[in-house]
Design an enzyme around this catalytic site. Structure first.
Site, PDB file in Angstrom:
ATOM      1  N   SER A 191     -50.880   4.854  -8.611  1.00 41.10           N
ATOM      2  CA  SER A 191     -51.814   5.387  -7.651  1.00 41.10           C
ATOM      3  C   SER A 191     -53.268   4.894  -7.954  1.00 41.10           C
ATOM      4  O   SER A 191     -53.468   3.920  -8.076  1.00 41.10           O
ATOM      5  CB  SER A 191     -51.627   7.015  -7.685  1.00 41.10           C
ATOM      6  OG  SER A 191     -52.309   7.754  -6.288  1.00 41.10           O
ATOM      7  N   GLU A 311     -43.434   6.130   0.317  1.00 40.88           N
ATOM      8  CA  GLU A 311     -44.877   6.693  -0.286  1.00 40.88           C
ATOM      9  C   GLU A 311     -45.544   7.931   0.522  1.00 40.88           C
ATOM     10  O   GLU A 311     -45.730   8.902  -0.269  1.00 40.88           O
ATOM     11  CB  GLU A 311     -45.921   5.669  -0.415  1.00 40.88           C
ATOM     12  CG  GLU A 311     -45.665   4.471  -1.120  1.00 40.88           C
ATOM     13  CD  GLU A 311     -45.845   4.465  -2.589  1.00 40.88           C
ATOM     14  OE1 GLU A 311     -46.413   5.624  -2.980  1.00 40.88           O
ATOM     15  OE2 GLU A 311     -45.719   3.443  -3.178  1.00 40.88           O
ATOM     16  N   HIS A 410     -44.225   8.841  -3.323  1.00 37.87           N
ATOM     17  CA  HIS A 410     -45.421   8.641  -3.941  1.00 37.87           C
ATOM     18  C   HIS A 410     -45.216   9.385  -5.289  1.00 37.87           C
ATOM     19  O   HIS A 410     -45.217  10.620  -5.298  1.00 37.87           O
ATOM     20  CB  HIS A 410     -46.712   8.962  -3.520  1.00 37.87           C
ATOM     21  CG  HIS A 410     -47.966   8.492  -4.189  1.00 37.87           C
ATOM     22  ND1 HIS A 410     -47.974   6.788  -4.029  1.00 37.87           N
ATOM     23  CD2 HIS A 410     -48.795   8.821  -4.816  1.00 37.87           C
ATOM     24  CE1 HIS A 410     -49.268   6.826  -4.982  1.00 37.87           C
ATOM     25  NE2 HIS A 410     -49.813   7.852  -5.205  1.00 37.87           N
TER      26      HIS A 410
END
Length: 510
Positions: A191, A311, A410
């Site tokens: 990330s 995600e 995610h």
């Protein structure tokens, strides 16, 4: 993890530290790599560590950068670690517990958290499994939010990134004392940590600090200063002060954090609204990392890069946003961003019965993360650079309050990479019975890359091979969903041509 039983001491240039060891793994926590960035050092480039006398306790994690927990249901999935103190520029080390004269590969981990949250003390980043298999793991804390990414008139840009560079310089000079090889360093992150890793790779002298990189779900685009300073200016307005180093340094960290939370309320990495970002300009980010990597910067350094399949579900499912996005809202997003209806149709046709929120989420995932990763891989291929692409497709069964599953969202891959998926702390993200085979497969693949600089699947080439970690066969897919990527890149290229802007991520309202 195993109970720690035996003391271990290491002499560093700044002083002696004492950690603990058990079951073949020595752990050192709260090790400073730069001086505390407060007082006269606030909003300055990282300064050298101040030496200490005696033996420094390295059995407990060090202080974390000022932050607040994730709000609402998201906080139940993504924990927050808040440890008081000013020595926030610290790192933790997991090393094989043996003669430190050994020379092991090193894995430096950069945590995510939207540049506003995260810490090396989170259980998900425990490096014991890697250390058990002969890798020295270093997890780094760095300045977050306003402390690390403000754009002030008279202060350096990208201070959080400068912290990471200082940490890598510390690794180069000190990791041999822990049994690590300073010439065999892999930098990885997820990330925001992936974005920072990509920015480090895009530095012209990256090869002096590390040998290869791993980018997991990391946005690859930085922003021009006019865009990057939006949050800083909004905070200055809220506080009634100038956007200068002197004015911000006069505000307590607690009050600055309150202003930050006020300005950022309601935003997320995948939705519109102000957010902290890397700033283009200066020595650390001389150009947009995506453009630099695509053009061949650091082409001699291998790159493993990829995303999860869904995600968007991390932000859309726990918050209930997935069900709230209507056909009208999807249409509004398309019109606002001048997306052709054919682009939306391409994504819809591949997902029969999908909700509008799932269609919008898939577009945003492709736009911000998946397409840029392959765009960089294509550019590196032209320059003869070695790149491997992965996709994490296993769907977490964790359900939201309204019954939607988290899926391949995610951050779901992190416990599998670290082989910590079966721990209690991982359960809110991966459920009570994650597939053991998937953890073995992903962890082994990361180990292979860290040790050799090559992944254990086909290198990126004209056939567009993607290793899909699905928890079943983990196959290699050739050019998966390539029609979606091409449709989106064509639209993005047209948008750039019309506006005269460079390559960069676009926000999509949701």
């Amino acid at each position: 993890m195993a109970a720690e039983t035996a003391a271990r001491r290491i002499d560093l240039p700044a002083g002696t530290i004492e950690g603990r060891a058990a079951d073949g793994v020595a752990v050192f926590r709260g090790v400073p790599y730069a001086a505390a960035p407060f007082g006269e050092n606030r909003f300055r480039a990282p300064q050298p560590v101040e030496p200490w006398d005696g033996i420094r306790d390295a059995t407990v994690f060090g202080a974390t950068s000022p932050q607040t927990p994730y709000p609402g249901p998201l906080g139940a999935i993504l924990p927050t670690s808040e440890i008081a103190g000013t020595d926030i520029l610290n790192l933790a080390v997991w090393a094989p517990d043996e003669d430190p004269a050994g020379s092991h590969p090193v894995f430096v981990w950069i945590h995510g958290g939207g540049l506003t949250r995260g810490a090396n003390s989170l259980d998900a980043y425990d490096g014991s499994r890697f250390a058990e298999q002969g890798v020295v793991v270093v997890a780094v804390n760095y300045r977050l939010g306003a402390e690390g990414f403000s754009v002030l008139d008279d202060a350096p840009r990208n201070l959080g990134l400068a912290d990471l560079r200082a940490a890598l310089e510390w690794v180069r000079e000190n990791i041999a004392a822990f049994g690590g090889d300073p010439a065999d360093v892999t930098v990885g992150g997820q990330s925001a940590g992936g974005a920072l890793t990509a920015a480090l790779l895009a530095m012209p002298d990256a090869e002096t600090l590390f040998a290869r990189t791993i980018v997991q779900s990391g946005p690859l685009d930085a922003q021009p200063e006019s865009e990057a300073r939006r949050v800083t200016d909004a905070m200055a307005k809220h506080l009634g002060i100038a956007a200068t180093r002197e004015a911000f340094a006069a505000v307590t960290p607690e009050r600055l954090l309150e202003a930050q939370e006020h300005v950022l309320a309601g935003g997320s990495p995948l939705t519109s609204g102000p957010s902290f970002t890397l700033t283009i300009g200066g020595e650390l980010v001389p150009e947009n990392p995506r453009d630099a990597l695509r053009s061949g910067v650091s082409a001699n350094l291998p790159l493993l890069i990829g995303t999860t399949t869904e995600e968007y579900r991390l932000w859309f499912v726990p918050t209930g946003r997935l069900r709230k996005i209507s056909k009208l809202m999807l249409l509004g997003a398309r019109v606002a961003k001048r997306m052709p209806s054919s682009l939306v149709a391409t994504f819809r046709d591949a997902r029969p019965g999908a909700r509008p929120g799932e269609i919008l989420g898939a577009i945003v995932t492709e736009l911000i993360l998946r397409a840029p990763a392959q765009d960089v891989a294509d550019g590196r291929l032209t320059e003869g650079a070695a790149t491997w692409i992965f996709e994490f497709a296993w769907r977490s069964p964790v359900e939201s309050a309204d019954g939607d599953v988290l899926g391949a969202a995610h951050a779901v891959e992190i416990p599998f990479v670290f082989d910590n998926a079966e721990t209690t702390d991982a359960a809110p993200l991966v459920g009570e019975a994650p597939p053991r085979s998937l953890a073995r497969s992903m962890h082994a693949s990361w180990l292979t890359f860290i040790r050799s600089g090559r992944a254990d699947w086909t290198e990126w080439d004209a056939t567009r091979p993607v290793r899909v970690f699905d928890g079943a066969d983990d196959p290699i897919a050739l050019a998966p969903r390539d029609d979606e990527r091409r449709a989106l890149l064509e639209w993005e290229a047209g948008r750039r041509a019309a506006s005269g802007t460079s390559r960069g991520a676009a926000e999509v309202p949701a």
